[in-house]
Write a protein that holds these residues in place. Structure first.
Motif, short mmCIF file in Angstrom:
data_model
loop_
_atom_site.label_atom_id
_atom_site.label_comp_id
_atom_site.label_asym_id
_atom_site.label_seq_id
_atom_site.Cartn_x
_atom_site.Cartn_y
_atom_site.Cartn_z
N LEU A 260 0.87 -1.14 -0.13
CA LEU A 260 0.19 0.22 -0.28
C LEU A 260 0.97 1.44 0.25
N LEU A 261 2.20 1.53 0.54
CA LEU A 261 2.79 2.07 0.73
C LEU A 261 3.23 2.95 -0.21
N TYR A 262 4.37 1.83 -0.91
CA TYR A 262 4.84 1.66 -2.64
C TYR A 262 4.00 2.21 -3.45
N THR A 263 2.16 1.45 -3.52
CA THR A 263 1.18 1.88 -4.78
C THR A 263 1.05 3.65 -4.55
N ALA A 264 1.12 3.89 -2.77
CA ALA A 264 0.73 5.58 -2.62
C ALA A 264 1.95 6.57 -2.97
N SER A 265 3.26 5.73 -3.27
CA SER A 265 3.73 6.96 -3.72
C SER A 265 3.89 6.70 -4.92
N ILE A 266 3.71 5.85 -5.47
CA ILE A 266 3.65 6.14 -7.32
C ILE A 266 2.82 6.44 -7.41
N THR A 267 1.38 6.58 -7.31
CA THR A 267 0.05 7.03 -7.54
C THR A 267 0.74 8.84 -6.92
N THR A 268 1.06 9.24 -5.73
CA THR A 268 1.86 10.66 -5.69
C THR A 268 2.58 11.13 -6.29
N ALA A 269 3.44 10.67 -6.96
CA ALA A 269 4.08 11.10 -8.34
C ALA A 269 3.68 11.02 -9.80
N ALA A 270 3.30 10.66 -9.62
CA ALA A 270 2.74 10.03 -11.40
C ALA A 270 1.82 11.44 -11.42
N LEU A 271 0.90 11.43 -10.00
CA LEU A 271 -0.51 12.93 -9.77
C LEU A 271 0.53 13.63 -10.61
N VAL A 272 1.75 13.97 -9.43
CA VAL A 272 2.71 15.79 -9.45
C VAL A 272 3.45 15.95 -10.87
N ALA A 273 3.56 13.97 -11.70
CA ALA A 273 4.18 14.56 -12.38
C ALA A 273 3.25 15.49 -13.62
N LEU A 274 2.21 14.57 -13.44
CA LEU A 274 0.68 15.24 -14.55
C LEU A 274 0.35 16.54 -13.90
N LEU A 275 0.55 16.83 -12.73
CA LEU A 275 -0.74 18.29 -12.75
C LEU A 275 0.41 19.00 -12.25
N ALA A 276 1.59 19.14 -12.17
CA ALA A 276 2.68 20.15 -11.14
C ALA A 276 2.54 21.00 -12.64
N PRO A 277 2.96 22.25 -11.58
CA PRO A 277 2.13 23.54 -11.70
C PRO A 277 3.11 24.47 -13.28
N THR A 278 4.93 24.09 -12.90
CA THR A 278 6.35 24.18 -14.09
C THR A 278 6.57 23.45 -14.32
N PRO A 279 7.23 23.18 -14.84
CA PRO A 279 8.00 22.31 -16.31
C PRO A 279 8.86 21.61 -15.18
N ALA A 280 9.68 22.23 -14.69
CA ALA A 280 10.72 21.77 -14.04
C ALA A 280 10.25 21.04 -12.64
N ARG A 281 9.41 20.75 -12.01
CA ARG A 281 8.67 20.25 -11.23
C ARG A 281 8.11 18.76 -11.67
N ARG A 282 7.48 18.89 -12.89
CA ARG A 282 6.94 17.87 -13.26
C ARG A 282 7.78 16.81 -14.27
#
Length: 69
Positions: free
Chosen positions: A20-42
């Motif tokens: 569950l912890l691994y799944t939550a980490s991957i989900t969070t990283a994927a969401l940030v990669a898609l929704l981050a406001p700046t290209p550097a963060r993505r």
């Protein structure tokens, strides 16, 4: 000494928690990669996601032929 079923239950809880912890980490990283406001963060989130999803790859000495497993 704990009986075997109790040890197996504890192991199952630990494995499930880790999953569950691994799944939550991957989900969070994927969401940030898609929704981050700046290209550097993505870009940084994509790098983290690539590290989390890294798979062991065996090199094929003959690139034209498939490997046998």
């Amino acid at each position: 000494m704990l009986p075997l079923p109790a040890l197996l239950d504890d192991a199952a809880v630990g494995i499930a928690s880790g999953g569950l912890l691994y799944t939550a980490s991957i989900t969070t990283a994927a969401l940030v990669a898609l929704l981050a406001p700046t290209p550097a963060r993505r870009r940084d989130a994509r790098k983290v996601l690539a590290l989390l999803l890294r798979r062991s790859v065996t090199e094929n000495p003959n690139p034209g032929k498939p490997t046998q497993q």
